[in-house]
Design a protein around this motif. Structure first.
Motif, mmCIF file in Angstrom:
data_model
loop_
_atom_site.group_PDB
_atom_site.id
_atom_site.type_symbol
_atom_site.label_atom_id
_atom_site.label_comp_id
_atom_site.label_asym_id
_atom_site.label_seq_id
_atom_site.Cartn_x
_atom_site.Cartn_y
_atom_site.Cartn_z
ATOM 1 N N TYR A 67 -26.860 -67.568 -3.329
ATOM 2 C CA TYR A 67 -26.091 -68.423 -4.219
ATOM 3 C C TYR A 67 -24.659 -68.578 -3.706
ATOM 4 C CZ TYR A 67 -29.530 -68.521 -8.003
ATOM 5 O OH TYR A 67 -30.629 -68.750 -8.773
ATOM 6 N N THR A 68 -24.038 -69.697 -4.041
ATOM 7 C CA THR A 68 -22.634 -69.912 -3.703
ATOM 8 C C THR A 68 -21.763 -69.144 -4.689
ATOM 9 O OG1 THR A 68 -22.426 -71.844 -5.126
ATOM 10 C CG2 THR A 68 -23.157 -72.233 -2.855
ATOM 11 N N GLN A 69 -20.492 -69.009 -4.358
ATOM 12 C CA GLN A 69 -19.564 -68.287 -5.229
ATOM 13 C C GLN A 69 -19.457 -68.974 -6.591
ATOM 14 O OE1 GLN A 69 -18.284 -65.387 -4.896
ATOM 15 N NE2 GLN A 69 -17.200 -65.505 -6.828
ATOM 16 N N GLU A 70 -19.501 -70.273 -6.626
ATOM 17 C CA GLU A 70 -19.422 -71.003 -7.904
ATOM 18 C C GLU A 70 -20.654 -70.724 -8.773
ATOM 19 O OE1 GLU A 70 -17.919 -72.961 -10.931
ATOM 20 O OE2 GLU A 70 -16.838 -72.577 -9.071
ATOM 21 N N GLU A 71 -21.830 -70.677 -8.169
ATOM 22 C CA GLU A 71 -23.040 -70.357 -8.931
ATOM 23 C C GLU A 71 -23.004 -68.933 -9.467
ATOM 24 O OE1 GLU A 71 -26.537 -73.003 -6.912
ATOM 25 O OE2 GLU A 71 -25.641 -71.423 -5.688
ATOM 26 N N VAL A 72 -22.500 -68.012 -8.656
ATOM 27 C CA VAL A 72 -22.374 -66.622 -9.097
ATOM 28 C C VAL A 72 -21.401 -66.543 -10.263
ATOM 29 C CG1 VAL A 72 -21.502 -64.349 -8.421
ATOM 30 C CG2 VAL A 72 -22.999 -65.616 -6.876
ATOM 31 N N ARG A 73 -20.288 -67.241 -10.170
ATOM 32 C CA ARG A 73 -19.281 -67.235 -11.233
ATOM 33 C C ARG A 73 -19.875 -67.733 -12.549
ATOM 34 N NH1 ARG A 73 -15.488 -70.157 -8.767
ATOM 35 N NH2 ARG A 73 -14.705 -68.326 -7.702
ATOM 36 N N GLN A 74 -20.746 -68.738 -12.487
ATOM 37 C CA GLN A 74 -21.355 -69.273 -13.698
ATOM 38 C C GLN A 74 -22.350 -68.302 -14.318
ATOM 39 O OE1 GLN A 74 -23.054 -72.936 -12.403
ATOM 40 N NE2 GLN A 74 -21.098 -74.016 -12.326
ATOM 41 N N LEU A 75 -23.037 -67.510 -13.497
ATOM 42 C CA LEU A 75 -24.074 -66.607 -13.997
ATOM 43 C C LEU A 75 -23.554 -65.226 -14.379
ATOM 44 C CD1 LEU A 75 -26.929 -67.469 -11.498
ATOM 45 C CD2 LEU A 75 -26.844 -68.028 -13.922
ATOM 46 N N MET A 76 -22.387 -64.826 -13.878
ATOM 47 C CA MET A 76 -21.897 -63.480 -14.117
ATOM 48 C C MET A 76 -21.455 -63.324 -15.561
ATOM 49 S SD MET A 76 -19.354 -61.050 -11.941
ATOM 50 C CE MET A 76 -20.212 -61.514 -10.498
ATOM 51 N N ARG A 77 -21.899 -62.238 -16.162
ATOM 52 C CA ARG A 77 -21.539 -61.902 -17.538
ATOM 53 C C ARG A 77 -20.772 -60.587 -17.512
ATOM 54 N NH1 ARG A 77 -22.398 -66.571 -18.303
ATOM 55 N NH2 ARG A 77 -24.360 -67.409 -19.027
ATOM 56 N N GLY A 78 -19.463 -60.659 -17.579
ATOM 57 C CA GLY A 78 -18.651 -59.444 -17.539
ATOM 58 C C GLY A 78 -18.744 -58.772 -16.183
ATOM 59 N N ARG A 79 -19.169 -57.514 -16.179
ATOM 60 C CA ARG A 79 -19.289 -56.761 -14.929
ATOM 61 C C ARG A 79 -20.701 -56.764 -14.385
ATOM 62 N NH1 ARG A 79 -15.245 -52.475 -14.047
ATOM 63 N NH2 ARG A 79 -13.548 -52.932 -15.459
ATOM 64 N N ILE A 80 -21.660 -57.269 -15.138
ATOM 65 C CA ILE A 80 -23.068 -57.200 -14.738
ATOM 66 C C ILE A 80 -23.527 -58.551 -14.205
ATOM 67 C CG2 ILE A 80 -25.414 -56.842 -15.571
ATOM 68 C CD1 ILE A 80 -24.256 -54.873 -17.585
ATOM 69 N N TYR A 81 -24.219 -58.498 -13.063
ATOM 70 C CA TYR A 81 -24.789 -59.708 -12.471
ATOM 71 C C TYR A 81 -26.258 -59.443 -12.195
ATOM 72 C CZ TYR A 81 -25.635 -63.571 -9.291
ATOM 73 O OH TYR A 81 -26.148 -64.683 -8.703
ATOM 74 N N PHE A 82 -27.121 -60.289 -12.739
ATOM 75 C CA PHE A 82 -28.559 -60.135 -12.582
ATOM 76 C C PHE A 82 -29.167 -61.508 -12.330
ATOM 77 C CE2 PHE A 82 -32.938 -59.876 -13.812
ATOM 78 C CZ PHE A 82 -33.322 -58.601 -13.465
ATOM 79 N N SER A 83 -29.653 -61.714 -11.115
ATOM 80 C CA SER A 83 -30.319 -62.965 -10.771
ATOM 81 C C SER A 83 -31.407 -62.672 -9.750
ATOM 82 C CB SER A 83 -29.330 -63.983 -10.209
ATOM 83 O OG SER A 83 -30.019 -65.152 -9.805
ATOM 84 N N ARG A 84 -32.650 -62.842 -10.146
ATOM 85 C CA ARG A 84 -33.759 -62.582 -9.231
ATOM 86 C C ARG A 84 -33.875 -63.633 -8.136
ATOM 87 N NH1 ARG A 84 -37.323 -60.487 -13.954
ATOM 88 N NH2 ARG A 84 -37.106 -58.266 -13.593
#
Length: 66
Positions: free
Chosen positions: A5-22
């Motif tokens: 994923y791009t940084q922008e996609e990660v930024r949209q999916l990140m919730r606080g300190r936890i990132y979970f994307s299969r």
């Protein structure tokens, strides 16, 4: 389909300190603040890395307190 994923996609999916994307292949993803990273808990390799870190800590504690 898994992809990095791009940084922008990660930024949209990140919730606080936890990132979970299969679907994201990245193991480490940068956070908003500089020099700050988090692990993608949807990637199985991140769990392997955390297990190895845990085993190293347990091994060191065993050597120190044995």
């Amino acid at each position: 389909m898994k992809r990095k994923y791009t940084q922008e996609e990660v930024r949209q999916l990140m919730r606080g300190r936890i990132y979970f994307s299969r679907e994201d292949q990245n193991i480490f993803v940068p956070r908003e603040t500089p020099f700050s990273w988090t692990m993608n808990l949807g990637n199985p390799w991140s769990w392997v890395i955390m297990l190895l870190e845990f085993l190293v800590v347990v091994g060191i504690l065993h050597l120190v307190f044995a």
